[in-house]
Scaffold this active site. Structure first.
Site, mmCIF file in Angstrom:
data_model
loop_
_atom_site.group_PDB
_atom_site.id
_atom_site.type_symbol
_atom_site.label_atom_id
_atom_site.label_comp_id
_atom_site.label_asym_id
_atom_site.label_seq_id
_atom_site.Cartn_x
_atom_site.Cartn_y
_atom_site.Cartn_z
ATOM 1 N N GLU A 262 0.868 -1.266 0.053
ATOM 2 C CA GLU A 262 -0.151 0.380 -0.314
ATOM 3 C C GLU A 262 1.055 1.025 -0.049
ATOM 4 O O GLU A 262 1.452 1.301 0.240
ATOM 5 C CB GLU A 262 -0.926 -0.256 1.657
ATOM 6 C CG GLU A 262 -1.421 0.743 1.219
ATOM 7 C CD GLU A 262 -2.080 1.290 2.904
ATOM 8 O OE1 GLU A 262 -3.683 1.556 3.225
ATOM 9 O OE2 GLU A 262 -1.305 0.575 3.414
ATOM 10 N N LYS A 322 -9.260 0.537 -1.765
ATOM 11 C CA LYS A 322 -9.749 -0.207 -0.037
ATOM 12 C C LYS A 322 -10.801 0.845 -0.259
ATOM 13 O O LYS A 322 -11.815 1.272 -0.324
ATOM 14 C CB LYS A 322 -8.841 0.687 -0.107
ATOM 15 C CG LYS A 322 -9.516 0.154 1.556
ATOM 16 C CD LYS A 322 -7.719 0.947 2.484
ATOM 17 C CE LYS A 322 -7.340 0.977 3.701
ATOM 18 N NZ LYS A 322 -6.341 1.293 4.639
ATOM 19 N N CYS A 372 -4.154 -3.134 3.878
ATOM 20 C CA CYS A 372 -3.885 -2.517 5.368
ATOM 21 C C CYS A 372 -5.268 -3.111 6.443
ATOM 22 O O CYS A 372 -5.669 -4.554 6.989
ATOM 23 C CB CYS A 372 -3.718 -1.305 5.485
ATOM 24 S SG CYS A 372 -2.572 -0.856 6.473
#
Length: 502
Positions: A262, A322, A372
């Site tokens: 990321e 995301k 994440c």
């Protein structure tokens, strides 16, 4: 009140010490046993207070990483809010502790409390789940059966059962039936964990794939990470080109797929020709598709945290945005209100969330993606895994320095590997990057703030675990059973209060 207060704090500290990077997972049920000892027979108000103390002992050290660069203004309020929410569950546990077989009802209510904290407030914060402290323990195989809620249930039932057993001895209860019943509350979850071990599959059902996880590193840790974005991109390009040179020299096998972290390209490569050219050349040099963590700017001017599937010579051919954004980081709820307390809120972004999971086709692999923070959310990971053969978790932990945060997140990845029966590739900007087998064991991992490339052949799996097939059903059943027990305990208490005294 001093002794139970100290026992509550100590129980919370033991629960914290059970968390990675330490491997003393067995401290968690002991910490819960101390909490159960304190809560047994208390009124709800006292249970709330002692539960809050347990929460502080557990969460203040566990979440210390949130304040490493902004100080206690983020760390302590977050810890206190999470402790208050945990205290609500403890108040309910105190109420049901007067029922027969109370460790069972108490464990169910603990799960209900975790369910609530995973959705409230601001989309929830499931980071401090008990299951995430068990990547080394005997309870880990239960993830393949009922996910993180079943692990939490087993750990708490063991702890509360131990408290009931010891308290029964201390209170002079010597009947064999009573002692056996209380011992079973300890033994059954442990036996179930061992019985679940054969359900954890590791065989390569769809072949194998050679994966490279690239950790380019950052010039320095801190909240100014985004100001270093060109250097970070250059680092990941440079480390990928070094990997290509190592392959050419025969030092490492040629990867079939490459995973970047990321934020490895916070310069939008679709708007910046230099960034596009650098990434494209790296993909050509290594001769494999790269999953590139990139920040893209939409037509509305707002950023998106994305992963681009970059094919050598073709450029980006697919993307994932995301879905579960981090409040107070990628977004800022109630920005004007919180600005009254600190101007640090203006560091938070204004990112736009994605609306669907995406599986990348990379060679013979079907790669699920969770970026994440998303890996902490059961439902997000469960949705992403459908149709995949391997899971990738690109992450950026550079803003949290050398804290325990990255090890806590790696523990989540290991639990997810077992829960969904997939090998997991963790690619971090600054570490810890890791390659994880479907049984949760770590094949290899990097050091913090060290450029590296992990290359390994991993199994591709198509089977769905029992946890995948059941979905959220076990959690909702446990939640409902716990709440029904609470309602029964409240009704019984009112009936006793209304009964005329002899």
């Amino acid at each position: 009140m001093l002794v139970p207060a100290l026992l509550s704090v100590l129980g919370g500290v033991l629960a914290y010490l059970a968390e990675p990077p330490r491997t003393v997972w067995w401290l968690a049920p002991i910490g819960l046993a101390l909490l159960g000892w304190v809560l047994r027979g208390r009124r709800a108000k006292a249970g709330f207070g002692y539960g809050f103390l347990f929460g502080l002992g557990y969460l203040v050290p566990l979440l210390a990483w949130t304040g490493v660069f902004v100080g206690p203004v983020a760390w302590l309020p977050l810890s206190a809010v999470c402790a208050l929410l945990l205290a609500l569950a403890c108040a309910a546990i105190s109420v049901v502790s007067k029922l027969p077989a109370w460790p069972l009802w108490a464990a169910l209510l603990w799960v209900a409390g975790e369910t609530f904290r995973a959705v409230f407030p601001f989309g929830g914060f499931p980071w401090p789940k008990l299951a995430f402290g068990q990547p080394e323990g005997i309870y880990l195989p239960l993830a393949a059966v009922g996910g993180t809620p079943l692990i939490a249930f087993a750990v708490t039932l063991t702890g509360f059962g131990l408290a009931a057993f010891v308290r029964g001895l201390a209170d002079g209860e010597r009947t064999v039936g009573m002692l056996v019943a209380r011992a079973l509350a300890v033994m059954i979850p442990v036996a179930a964990a061992f019985a679940s071990a054969p359900l954890v599959g590791t065989d390569a059902q769809a072949g194998t794939v050679t994966v490279a996880a690239v950790q380019g590193n950052v010039p320095r840790a801190g909240l100014d990470f985004n100001a270093q974005r060109r250097a970070v991109l250059d680092n990941h390009v440079r480390r990928t080109e070094q990997l290509a040179a190592d392959v050419k020299a025969g030092r490492v096998p040629k990867p079939d797929i490459v995973i970047w972290p990321e934020n490895s390209s916070d310069i939008d490569p679709l708007r910046n020709p230099d960034a596009y050219s650098e990434i494209n050349q790296a993909a050509i040099d290594v001769g494999a598709p790269i999953a590139v963590g990139a920040v893209l700017v939409g037509d509305d001017g707002n950023p998106r945290n994305t992963v681009l599937l970059w094919e050598p010579g073709k450029g980006p051919v697919d993307r994932y945005t995301k879905r579960q954004l981090q409040p107070f980081g990628e977004t800022m709820p109630m920005r004007s209100f919180f600005r009254l307390f600190t101007s640090a809120v203006d560091r938070a972004g204004n990112f736009v969330a994605g609306d669907k999971p995406v599986v990348f086709t990379m060679g013979n692999a079907r790669v699920a993606l969770d970026t994440c923070y998303e890996v902490a959310f059961d439902g997000v990971v469960r949705d992403s895994i459908a149709g995949s053969t391997i899971l990738a978790v690109p992450t950026n932990n550079a803003t949290f320095g050398r804290t325990e945060m990255t090890y806590q997140q790696l523990a989540m990845d290991r639990v997810r590997a077992v829960e969904h029966g997939r090998a997991v590739v963790v690619a971090a900007t600054s570490g810890v990057s890791a390659l994880v087998r479907p049984d949760g064991s770590v094949i290899e991992q990097t050091e913090l703030f060290t450029p590296a490339a992990l290359v390994e052949r991993l199994p591709l799996r198509t089977a769905t675990t029992l946890s995948d097939r059941l979905g959220a059903t076990p959690e909702w059943v446990m939640d409902a059973a716990g709440l029904l027990a609470l309602a029964a305990a409240v009704a019984l208490g009112r009936r006793r209060s209304a009964s005329p005294q002899e």
